[in-house]
Write a protein that holds these residues in place. Structure first.
Motif, short mmCIF file in Angstrom:
data_model
loop_
_atom_site.label_atom_id
_atom_site.label_comp_id
_atom_site.label_asym_id
_atom_site.label_seq_id
_atom_site.Cartn_x
_atom_site.Cartn_y
_atom_site.Cartn_z
N ASP A 18 17.61 18.18 16.09
CA ASP A 18 17.27 19.58 16.30
C ASP A 18 16.71 19.83 17.69
O ASP A 18 16.69 20.96 18.16
CB ASP A 18 16.26 20.04 15.24
CG ASP A 18 16.84 19.97 13.84
OD1 ASP A 18 17.97 20.43 13.65
OD2 ASP A 18 16.16 19.42 12.94
N HIS A 19 16.25 18.77 18.33
CA HIS A 19 15.74 18.89 19.70
C HIS A 19 15.99 17.58 20.42
O HIS A 19 15.85 16.50 19.85
CB HIS A 19 14.23 19.17 19.71
CG HIS A 19 13.66 19.02 21.08
ND1 HIS A 19 13.71 20.01 22.03
CD2 HIS A 19 13.08 17.96 21.70
CE1 HIS A 19 13.17 19.58 23.15
NE2 HIS A 19 12.78 18.33 22.98
N LEU A 96 8.62 16.57 10.32
CA LEU A 96 9.16 16.25 11.64
C LEU A 96 9.38 14.74 11.71
O LEU A 96 8.51 13.98 11.32
CB LEU A 96 8.19 16.69 12.72
CG LEU A 96 8.58 16.41 14.18
CD1 LEU A 96 8.01 17.51 15.06
CD2 LEU A 96 8.11 15.07 14.67
N GLN A 116 13.92 15.69 14.63
CA GLN A 116 14.54 16.31 13.47
C GLN A 116 13.46 17.15 12.81
O GLN A 116 12.39 16.63 12.47
CB GLN A 116 15.07 15.25 12.51
CG GLN A 116 15.74 15.84 11.28
CD GLN A 116 16.37 14.75 10.42
OE1 GLN A 116 17.01 13.84 10.92
NE2 GLN A 116 16.19 14.88 9.11
N LEU A 117 13.72 18.43 12.66
CA LEU A 117 12.74 19.38 12.13
C LEU A 117 13.25 19.88 10.79
O LEU A 117 14.19 20.67 10.73
CB LEU A 117 12.56 20.52 13.13
CG LEU A 117 12.27 20.06 14.58
CD1 LEU A 117 12.42 21.20 15.56
CD2 LEU A 117 10.91 19.40 14.67
N ALA A 120 10.40 25.00 8.11
CA ALA A 120 9.87 26.05 8.99
C ALA A 120 8.55 25.64 9.62
O ALA A 120 8.28 25.99 10.78
CB ALA A 120 9.70 27.35 8.20
N ARG A 123 9.39 23.32 12.51
CA ARG A 123 10.00 24.09 13.60
C ARG A 123 8.94 24.90 14.35
O ARG A 123 8.95 24.96 15.58
CB ARG A 123 11.12 24.98 13.07
CG ARG A 123 12.38 24.19 12.71
CD ARG A 123 13.55 25.09 12.37
NE ARG A 123 13.36 25.86 11.16
CZ ARG A 123 13.56 25.40 9.92
NH1 ARG A 123 13.98 24.16 9.74
NH2 ARG A 123 13.37 26.17 8.87
N TRP A 126 6.68 22.52 16.41
CA TRP A 126 7.37 21.98 17.56
C TRP A 126 7.53 23.05 18.64
O TRP A 126 7.32 22.78 19.83
CB TRP A 126 8.73 21.40 17.17
CG TRP A 126 9.37 20.70 18.32
CD1 TRP A 126 10.48 21.10 19.00
CD2 TRP A 126 8.92 19.50 18.96
NE1 TRP A 126 10.76 20.22 20.02
CE2 TRP A 126 9.81 19.23 20.01
CE3 TRP A 126 7.86 18.64 18.74
CZ2 TRP A 126 9.67 18.13 20.85
CZ3 TRP A 126 7.72 17.54 19.57
CH2 TRP A 126 8.62 17.29 20.61
N ALA A 127 7.88 24.26 18.25
CA ALA A 127 8.02 25.35 19.22
C ALA A 127 6.70 25.58 19.97
O ALA A 127 6.71 25.86 21.17
CB ALA A 127 8.48 26.63 18.52
#
Length: 149
Positions: A18-19, A96, A116-117, A120, A123, A126-127
């Motif tokens: 995911d990132h 995560l 890998q997230l 919610a 995510r 991490w944001a």
């Protein structure tokens, strides 16, 4: 010169990425150390204050990276090591999963973060930390380069 993102991705074993962020520590002496030695320099070489800051950030993300011994680096378990790369993996209770990959090339040391997230909460966390994460990784690489000159 840019990191070889495709080769770094091939070192990652997450089910879903995911990132990803990749960085290059450009140095002529990259091959003087193994990927594991470079990962140790990058993550364990900083000041005690910076190491405490790293641990606090990882703990905030729920990452279980408090392992000790030769099969861990800065508390991260070593999931894979060979002559080309070392992969660390931390799993979070918040959903995560992170992998840190260090790879040595003729052009320098490549360092990548994969995440890998799974929900919610992961995510959102991490944001929130991503801008700081990117700044810290750049600083860690700059400082590692300075220490190894």
């Amino acid at each position: 010169m840019e990191p070889d993102t495709d080769t770094l991705r091939a070192c990652c074993t997450l089910d879903r990425i995911d990132h990803v962020d990749t960085h290059l520590l450009a140095t002529d002496s990259a091959r003087a150390r193994t990927p594991e030695q470079w990962a140790r320099e990058i993550l364990e070489g900083p000041s005690a204050v910076m190491r405490a800051r790293l641990t606090a950030g990882w703990t905030m993300l729920g990452l279980r990276v408090l392992h000790l011994g030769p099969d861990s680096i800065a508390g991260w378990p070593i999931a894979h090591r060979d002559a080309d790369c070392v992969r660390l993996q931390g799993d979070s209770l918040l959903g995560l999963t992170g992998q840190l990959v260090t790879r040595v090339t003729d052009g320098g040391v490549e360092f990548a973060t994969f995440a890998q997230l799974d929900n919610a909460v992961a995510r959102a966390m991490w944001a929130r930390v991503l801008p700081t994460h990117l700044q810290i990784v750049e600083r860690l690489l700059r400082e590692a380069a300075a220490r190894t000159r």
